[in-house]
Design a protein around this motif. Structure first.
Motif, PDB file in Angstrom:
ATOM      1  N   VAL A  48       6.453 -15.634   7.291  1.00 35.54           N
ATOM      2  CA  VAL A  48       7.492 -16.139   7.850  1.00 35.54           C
ATOM      3  C   VAL A  48       7.731 -15.316   9.208  1.00 35.54           C
ATOM      4  O   VAL A  48       7.776 -16.107  10.376  1.00 35.54           O
ATOM      5  CB  VAL A  48       8.654 -16.376   7.110  1.00 35.54           C
ATOM      6  CG1 VAL A  48       9.957 -16.532   7.907  1.00 35.54           C
ATOM      7  CG2 VAL A  48       8.654 -17.232   5.722  1.00 35.54           C
ATOM      8  N   VAL A  49       7.760 -14.097   9.063  1.00 33.38           N
ATOM      9  CA  VAL A  49       7.869 -13.232  10.256  1.00 33.38           C
ATOM     10  C   VAL A  49       6.774 -13.654  11.209  1.00 33.38           C
ATOM     11  O   VAL A  49       7.056 -13.795  12.410  1.00 33.38           O
ATOM     12  CB  VAL A  49       7.741 -11.806   9.971  1.00 33.38           C
ATOM     13  CG1 VAL A  49       7.732 -10.905  11.137  1.00 33.38           C
ATOM     14  CG2 VAL A  49       8.999 -11.587   8.891  1.00 33.38           C
ATOM     15  N   ARG A  50       5.354 -13.632  10.900  1.00 33.15           N
ATOM     16  CA  ARG A  50       4.362 -14.069  11.739  1.00 33.15           C
ATOM     17  C   ARG A  50       4.590 -15.353  12.569  1.00 33.15           C
ATOM     18  O   ARG A  50       4.307 -15.504  13.655  1.00 33.15           O
ATOM     19  CB  ARG A  50       2.929 -13.953  11.085  1.00 33.15           C
ATOM     20  CG  ARG A  50       1.713 -14.113  11.856  1.00 33.15           C
ATOM     21  CD  ARG A  50       0.300 -14.211  11.122  1.00 33.15           C
ATOM     22  NE  ARG A  50       0.448 -13.032  10.285  1.00 33.15           N
ATOM     23  CZ  ARG A  50       0.217 -13.166   9.053  1.00 33.15           C
ATOM     24  NH1 ARG A  50       0.238 -14.381   8.412  1.00 33.15           N
ATOM     25  NH2 ARG A  50       0.038 -12.114   8.358  1.00 33.15           N
ATOM     26  N   ARG A  51       5.034 -16.462  11.755  1.00 35.37           N
ATOM     27  CA  ARG A  51       5.074 -17.673  12.334  1.00 35.37           C
ATOM     28  C   ARG A  51       6.224 -17.495  13.130  1.00 35.37           C
ATOM     29  O   ARG A  51       6.151 -18.295  14.044  1.00 35.37           O
ATOM     30  CB  ARG A  51       5.282 -18.690  11.104  1.00 35.37           C
ATOM     31  CG  ARG A  51       5.433 -20.141  11.602  1.00 35.37           C
ATOM     32  CD  ARG A  51       4.289 -20.602  12.283  1.00 35.37           C
ATOM     33  NE  ARG A  51       4.385 -21.912  12.626  1.00 35.37           N
ATOM     34  CZ  ARG A  51       3.828 -22.469  13.700  1.00 35.37           C
ATOM     35  NH1 ARG A  51       3.429 -21.597  14.708  1.00 35.37           N
ATOM     36  NH2 ARG A  51       3.872 -23.689  14.136  1.00 35.37           N
ATOM     37  N   ASN A  52       7.264 -16.858  12.973  1.00 35.57           N
ATOM     38  CA  ASN A  52       8.318 -16.826  13.869  1.00 35.57           C
ATOM     39  C   ASN A  52       8.001 -16.186  15.004  1.00 35.57           C
ATOM     40  O   ASN A  52       8.437 -16.691  16.102  1.00 35.57           O
ATOM     41  CB  ASN A  52       9.667 -16.225  13.072  1.00 35.57           C
ATOM     42  CG  ASN A  52      10.606 -16.937  12.243  1.00 35.57           C
ATOM     43  OD1 ASN A  52      10.747 -18.116  12.693  1.00 35.57           O
ATOM     44  ND2 ASN A  52      11.132 -16.411  11.162  1.00 35.57           N
ATOM     45  N   LEU A  53       7.143 -15.293  14.970  1.00 40.33           N
ATOM     46  CA  LEU A  53       6.861 -14.498  16.323  1.00 40.33           C
ATOM     47  C   LEU A  53       5.774 -15.418  17.205  1.00 40.33           C
ATOM     48  O   LEU A  53       5.802 -15.378  18.381  1.00 40.33           O
ATOM     49  CB  LEU A  53       6.283 -13.185  15.911  1.00 40.33           C
ATOM     50  CG  LEU A  53       6.973 -12.102  15.323  1.00 40.33           C
ATOM     51  CD1 LEU A  53       6.444 -10.812  15.156  1.00 40.33           C
ATOM     52  CD2 LEU A  53       8.395 -11.959  16.322  1.00 40.33           C
ATOM     53  N   GLU A  54       5.063 -16.034  16.502  1.00 36.57           N
ATOM     54  CA  GLU A  54       4.183 -16.945  17.130  1.00 36.57           C
ATOM     55  C   GLU A  54       4.827 -18.036  18.040  1.00 36.57           C
ATOM     56  O   GLU A  54       4.775 -18.201  19.091  1.00 36.57           O
ATOM     57  CB  GLU A  54       3.275 -17.768  16.302  1.00 36.57           C
ATOM     58  CG  GLU A  54       2.253 -17.196  15.598  1.00 36.57           C
ATOM     59  CD  GLU A  54       1.431 -17.760  14.470  1.00 36.57           C
ATOM     60  OE1 GLU A  54       0.514 -17.120  13.771  1.00 36.57           O
ATOM     61  OE2 GLU A  54       2.120 -19.068  13.998  1.00 36.57           O
ATOM     62  N   LEU A  55       6.068 -18.497  17.524  1.00 33.22           N
ATOM     63  CA  LEU A  55       6.895 -19.485  17.908  1.00 33.22           C
ATOM     64  C   LEU A  55       7.902 -19.058  19.074  1.00 33.22           C
ATOM     65  O   LEU A  55       7.994 -19.471  20.142  1.00 33.22           O
ATOM     66  CB  LEU A  55       7.914 -20.123  17.150  1.00 33.22           C
ATOM     67  CG  LEU A  55       7.482 -20.861  15.886  1.00 33.22           C
ATOM     68  CD1 LEU A  55       8.349 -21.400  14.860  1.00 33.22           C
ATOM     69  CD2 LEU A  55       6.772 -22.460  16.446  1.00 33.22           C
ATOM     70  N   ALA A  56       8.536 -17.673  18.931  1.00 36.46           N
ATOM     71  CA  ALA A  56       9.149 -17.095  19.715  1.00 36.46           C
ATOM     72  C   ALA A  56       8.397 -16.618  20.796  1.00 36.46           C
ATOM     73  O   ALA A  56       8.976 -16.261  22.118  1.00 36.46           O
ATOM     74  CB  ALA A  56      10.037 -16.028  19.205  1.00 36.46           C
ATOM     75  N   TYR A  57       7.469 -15.805  20.587  1.00 39.04           N
ATOM     76  CA  TYR A  57       6.731 -14.959  21.722  1.00 39.04           C
ATOM     77  C   TYR A  57       5.078 -15.655  21.692  1.00 39.04           C
ATOM     78  O   TYR A  57       4.132 -14.907  21.479  1.00 39.04           O
ATOM     79  CB  TYR A  57       6.470 -13.554  21.372  1.00 39.04           C
ATOM     80  CG  TYR A  57       7.903 -13.118  21.270  1.00 39.04           C
ATOM     81  CD1 TYR A  57       8.590 -12.484  22.572  1.00 39.04           C
ATOM     82  CD2 TYR A  57       8.764 -12.939  20.146  1.00 39.04           C
ATOM     83  CE1 TYR A  57       9.822 -12.021  22.481  1.00 39.04           C
ATOM     84  CE2 TYR A  57       9.847 -12.383  19.863  1.00 39.04           C
ATOM     85  CZ  TYR A  57      10.413 -11.498  21.251  1.00 39.04           C
ATOM     86  OH  TYR A  57      11.499 -11.271  21.221  1.00 39.04           O
ATOM     87  N   PRO A  58       5.022 -16.709  22.243  1.00 37.98           N
ATOM     88  CA  PRO A  58       3.481 -17.327  22.237  1.00 37.98           C
ATOM     89  C   PRO A  58       2.747 -16.788  23.296  1.00 37.98           C
ATOM     90  O   PRO A  58       1.376 -16.827  23.057  1.00 37.98           O
ATOM     91  CB  PRO A  58       3.776 -18.959  22.592  1.00 37.98           C
ATOM     92  CG  PRO A  58       5.137 -18.883  23.451  1.00 37.98           C
ATOM     93  CD  PRO A  58       6.154 -17.620  22.847  1.00 37.98           C
ATOM     94  N   GLU A  59       3.231 -15.894  24.219  1.00 35.23           N
ATOM     95  CA  GLU A  59       2.372 -15.177  25.052  1.00 35.23           C
ATOM     96  C   GLU A  59       1.706 -13.904  24.474  1.00 35.23           C
ATOM     97  O   GLU A  59       0.884 -13.405  25.201  1.00 35.23           O
ATOM     98  CB  GLU A  59       3.174 -14.725  26.339  1.00 35.23           C
ATOM     99  CG  GLU A  59       4.274 -13.576  26.060  1.00 35.23           C
ATOM    100  CD  GLU A  59       5.732 -14.201  25.502  1.00 35.23           C
ATOM    101  OE1 GLU A  59       6.376 -13.464  25.254  1.00 35.23           O
ATOM    102  OE2 GLU A  59       5.561 -15.327  24.963  1.00 35.23           O
ATOM    103  N   TRP A  60       2.150 -13.578  23.235  1.00 37.91           N
ATOM    104  CA  TRP A  60       1.522 -12.234  22.878  1.00 37.91           C
ATOM    105  C   TRP A  60       0.056 -12.430  22.306  1.00 37.91           C
ATOM    106  O   TRP A  60      -0.165 -13.524  21.822  1.00 37.91           O
ATOM    107  CB  TRP A  60       2.387 -11.845  21.728  1.00 37.91           C
ATOM    108  CG  TRP A  60       3.743 -11.023  22.166  1.00 37.91           C
ATOM    109  CD1 TRP A  60       4.055 -10.566  23.255  1.00 37.91           C
ATOM    110  CD2 TRP A  60       4.596 -10.738  20.955  1.00 37.91           C
ATOM    111  NE1 TRP A  60       5.414 -10.219  23.169  1.00 37.91           N
ATOM    112  CE2 TRP A  60       5.946 -10.080  21.830  1.00 37.91           C
ATOM    113  CE3 TRP A  60       5.005 -10.580  19.613  1.00 37.91           C
ATOM    114  CZ2 TRP A  60       7.009  -9.697  21.210  1.00 37.91           C
ATOM    115  CZ3 TRP A  60       6.024 -10.220  19.048  1.00 37.91           C
ATOM    116  CH2 TRP A  60       6.982  -9.832  19.846  1.00 37.91           C
ATOM    117  N   LEU A  61      -0.638 -11.678  22.380  1.00 35.31           N
ATOM    118  CA  LEU A  61      -2.144 -11.593  21.958  1.00 35.31           C
ATOM    119  C   LEU A  61      -2.051 -11.310  20.281  1.00 35.31           C
ATOM    120  O   LEU A  61      -0.948 -10.666  19.880  1.00 35.31           O
ATOM    121  CB  LEU A  61      -2.838 -10.608  22.649  1.00 35.31           C
ATOM    122  CG  LEU A  61      -2.988 -10.752  24.097  1.00 35.31           C
ATOM    123  CD1 LEU A  61      -3.827  -9.557  24.729  1.00 35.31           C
ATOM    124  CD2 LEU A  61      -3.726 -12.083  24.685  1.00 35.31           C
TER     125      LEU A  61
END
Length: 324
Positions: A48-61
């Motif tokens: 869940v955390v990983r998916r949220n961060l993918e959505l909120a910070y798509p610019e992160w590597l």
């Protein structure tokens, strides 16, 4: 039975009190070990955390996102144990951990104006410490969503009213009759604390951008501000360091002048806070699970972030693997 519930809640409180007496470095080490174990097992919470961060910070590597995911889990585990300490220790000793403050003049001015004050407290830093600070300054009504467990709710009501705050804190269930009382409270110049970033039930909120994604957002806070003229401040206790007795915090208040206009202004204010330190925000929560009408995103957590039993039930209902 109420007596059994109260007994069980009291037992939980005694166990929490005993556990929280351990030195903070020990608790911090235990939290870190637990967080590393979760990450290594790639539990649903981690996903869940990983998916949220993918959505909120798509610019992160990918490497950045992996590190941030671990940071969120570590901070979340520490927050859980530090909250046990705050619930079971004298509030004066807890408040001594607040080493910095910003915007307290805004709080004092709103309190002195006597026109009502809503403190919007995002799930950032430690919101239970914020509650204790507010109770040290004024009588306060806290809106909360009751947990599914009656014992869990009794425990929360017990610890939030401990150490002399029983006469200063009114805990209000997020239900119709109790909510109506908040309007009268604010019209009379009272203070209400609300966690504004929990997803309401479908049909009970409005969609507004949050990290660029339409998120179902509560309208209650906005309606309270509109109808009562109460001031809205975002308040939070942000971790800024470590001490032998626990984390050091900064208490911050920020004005939200457009909060009475629409929920988008409120979401924007919460997002600004969350972006200060992503590890301190509650990314373990499925904030975007209800999609906006016409959204092509669907439920972004399905199926990876749901237990196998829920997936099987959805397959049986829908016949095509789509829980929506």
């Amino acid at each position: 039975m109420p007596a059994v519930t109260d007994f069980a809640a009291g037992l939980l409180h005694r166990l929490a009190t005993w556990f929280a007496r351990l030195p903070w470095p020990w608790l911090r080490g235990m939290a870190d070990v637990f967080a590393r174990a979760l990450v290594s097992r790639d539990t649903r919470g981690v996903r869940v955390v990983r998916r949220n961060l993918e959505l909120a910070y798509p610019e992160w590597l990918p490497g950045q996102r992996a590190q941030r995911t671990a940071d969120v889990l570590r901070t979340t585990a520490r927050q859980a144990l530090e909250t046990l300490r705050f619930w079971t220790r004298p509030h004066a000793s807890n408040l001594a951990l607040i080493r910095e403050s910003q915007g307290v003049d805004l709080f004092d001015a709103a309190l002195a104006a006597g026109k009502g004050l809503i403190v919007a407290a995002p799930h950032y830093g430690n919101w239970e410490l914020l509650n204790q600070w507010l109770a040290s300054r004024t009588q306060l009504a806290i809106l909360y969503a009751p947990p599914d467990s009656k014992i869990g709710e009794a425990f929360l009501r017990r610890v939030r009213a401990a150490h002399g705050d029983a006469d200063r804190v009114t805990q209000v269930r997020a239900e119709g009759p109790a909510i109506r009382g908040l309007f009268k409270l604010l019209q009379g110049g009272g203070v209400a604390g609300i966690l504004p970033d929990q997803q309401p039930k479908a049909g009970d909120g409005e969609f507004a951008p949050f990290f660029g994604i339409p998120a179902l957002t509560m309208t209650l806070l906005t309606r309270l501000a509109q109808r009562t003229g109460a001031t809205v401040l975002v308040g939070y206790c942000e971790r800024v360091g470590e001490t032998p007795d626990g984390p050091a915090f900064a208490l911050r208040f920020e004005a939200v002048p457009d909060a009475a206009k629409d929920v988008a202004a409120l979401n924007a204010a919460i997002e600004r806070v969350a972006r200060r330190d992503p590890a301190q925000y509650q990314w373990t929560y499925k904030r975007f699970s209800i999609p906006a009408p016409g959204s092509t995103l669907g439920n972004p957590y399905w199926p990876d972030c749901y237990p196998a039993s829920a997936q099987r039930a959805a397959l049986a209902r829908a016949g095509d693997g789509d829980p929506q």
